[in-house]
Write a protein that holds these residues in place. Sequence first.
Motif, PDB file in Angstrom:
ATOM      1  N   HIS A   1      -0.389  -6.010  -8.058  1.00 53.51           N
ATOM      2  CA  HIS A   1      -0.768  -7.303  -8.608  1.00 53.51           C
ATOM      3  C   HIS A   1      -0.578  -8.370  -7.545  1.00 53.51           C
ATOM      4  O   HIS A   1       0.425  -8.376  -6.830  1.00 53.51           O
ATOM      5  N   LEU A   2      -1.544  -9.282  -7.432  1.00 55.14           N
ATOM      6  CA  LEU A   2      -1.505 -10.346  -6.436  1.00 55.14           C
ATOM      7  C   LEU A   2      -1.369 -11.690  -7.142  1.00 55.14           C
ATOM      8  O   LEU A   2      -2.142 -11.991  -8.059  1.00 55.14           O
TER       9      LEU A   2
ATOM     10  N   ASP B   1      -4.523 -12.126  -9.426  1.00 52.29           N
ATOM     11  CA  ASP B   1      -4.357 -12.056 -10.872  1.00 52.29           C
ATOM     12  C   ASP B   1      -4.173 -13.434 -11.496  1.00 52.29           C
ATOM     13  O   ASP B   1      -4.782 -13.740 -12.504  1.00 52.29           O
TER      14      ASP B   1
ATOM     15  N   ASN C   1       0.832  -1.202   0.000  1.00 52.80           N
ATOM     16  CA  ASN C   1       0.000   0.000   0.000  1.00 52.80           C
ATOM     17  C   ASN C   1       0.869   1.255   0.000  1.00 52.80           C
ATOM     18  O   ASN C   1       0.629   2.195  -0.767  1.00 52.80           O
TER      19      ASN C   1
ATOM     20  N   LYS D   1     -10.455 -17.385  -0.072  1.00 52.08           N
ATOM     21  CA  LYS D   1     -11.827 -16.969   0.249  1.00 52.08           C
ATOM     22  C   LYS D   1     -12.279 -17.510   1.604  1.00 52.08           C
ATOM     23  O   LYS D   1     -12.974 -16.821   2.338  1.00 52.08           O
TER      24      LYS D   1
ATOM     25  N   VAL E   1      -6.814  -6.183   1.229  1.00 50.91           N
ATOM     26  CA  VAL E   1      -6.474  -6.905  -0.003  1.00 50.91           C
ATOM     27  C   VAL E   1      -7.141  -6.216  -1.190  1.00 50.91           C
ATOM     28  O   VAL E   1      -6.523  -5.979  -2.233  1.00 50.91           O
ATOM     29  N   GLU E   2      -8.415  -5.882  -1.028  1.00 46.59           N
ATOM     30  CA  GLU E   2      -9.154  -5.203  -2.101  1.00 46.59           C
ATOM     31  C   GLU E   2      -8.560  -3.822  -2.383  1.00 46.59           C
ATOM     32  O   GLU E   2      -8.369  -3.441  -3.539  1.00 46.59           O
TER      33      GLU E   2
ATOM     34  N   GLU F   1     -10.644  -6.121   3.394  1.00 47.05           N
ATOM     35  CA  GLU F   1     -10.722  -4.771   2.844  1.00 47.05           C
ATOM     36  C   GLU F   1      -9.354  -4.300   2.337  1.00 47.05           C
ATOM     37  O   GLU F   1      -9.245  -3.648   1.291  1.00 47.05           O
TER      38      GLU F   1
ATOM     39  N   GLN G   1      -9.344 -10.752  -6.468  1.00 44.93           N
ATOM     40  CA  GLN G   1      -8.229  -9.830  -6.693  1.00 44.93           C
ATOM     41  C   GLN G   1      -6.938 -10.536  -7.108  1.00 44.93           C
ATOM     42  O   GLN G   1      -5.998  -9.896  -7.553  1.00 44.93           O
TER      43      GLN G   1
ATOM     44  N   ILE H   1      -5.243 -14.664   0.966  1.00 43.76           N
ATOM     45  CA  ILE H   1      -6.003 -14.475  -0.269  1.00 43.76           C
ATOM     46  C   ILE H   1      -6.986 -15.622  -0.533  1.00 43.76           C
ATOM     47  O   ILE H   1      -7.637 -15.651  -1.572  1.00 43.76           O
TER      48      ILE H   1
ATOM     49  N   ALA I   1      -5.197  -4.159  -4.242  1.00 37.79           N
ATOM     50  CA  ALA I   1      -5.421  -4.567  -5.633  1.00 37.79           C
ATOM     51  C   ALA I   1      -6.011  -3.404  -6.443  1.00 37.79           C
ATOM     52  O   ALA I   1      -5.582  -3.147  -7.571  1.00 37.79           O
ATOM     53  N   ASP I   2      -6.962  -2.700  -5.864  1.00 43.73           N
ATOM     54  CA  ASP I   2      -7.578  -1.555  -6.550  1.00 43.73           C
ATOM     55  C   ASP I   2      -6.570  -0.439  -6.821  1.00 43.73           C
ATOM     56  O   ASP I   2      -6.746   0.357  -7.740  1.00 43.73           O
TER      57      ASP I   2
END
Length: 168
Positions: A125-126, A148, A41, A64, A116-117, A114, A146, A62, A120-121
């Motif tokens: 790149h993940l 890739d 970040n 789910k 992780v999102e 949040e 997220q 990462i 990525a946003d």
Amino acid sequence: MTELLERPQAATTEPQTVEKVAIVISKGSLEGVYPGLIMANGARMEGIEADLFFTFFGLDAIRKDRYANIKVATVGNPAMHLPTCLGAIPGFSALATRMMKRQMEKIDIPPIPEFVELVADSGAHLYACKATVDMFGLTLDDFVPQVDEIISVGEFYEKAAGGQIIFT
């Protein structure tokens, strides 16, 4: 003889700036995941390209089914500054996790899903480690959207070329 004892003049060049980082996250505990997310970040906020490579238990950040429930590692964690037997007491990890999350919330560090999102946003790149994914019998469907792709270590090195590799 005096020529040998003289110190050579240091070259006067501009300090290099970091333009790219590749961050490896290999631990699946709260204190193992957050440093990589925070560094990614921070890199993106500074305009630095950032790739994150999740391997071994770092994949939990990462997955789910796991990324919302990552806990502080209390057993065998020397940074806890308490005997290992205390860390093994039922509920102690959950207590330590609640306390840590409360402290992070006070300084506006988001929960892992949040974060992780957000990372990525921001353009990071993940990637999931192919060897670990295969070892654990996982597929791309097991990961958050997220991610890739699933890549090998060699592919990670190709993507990291010219950047600083950071292992958290």
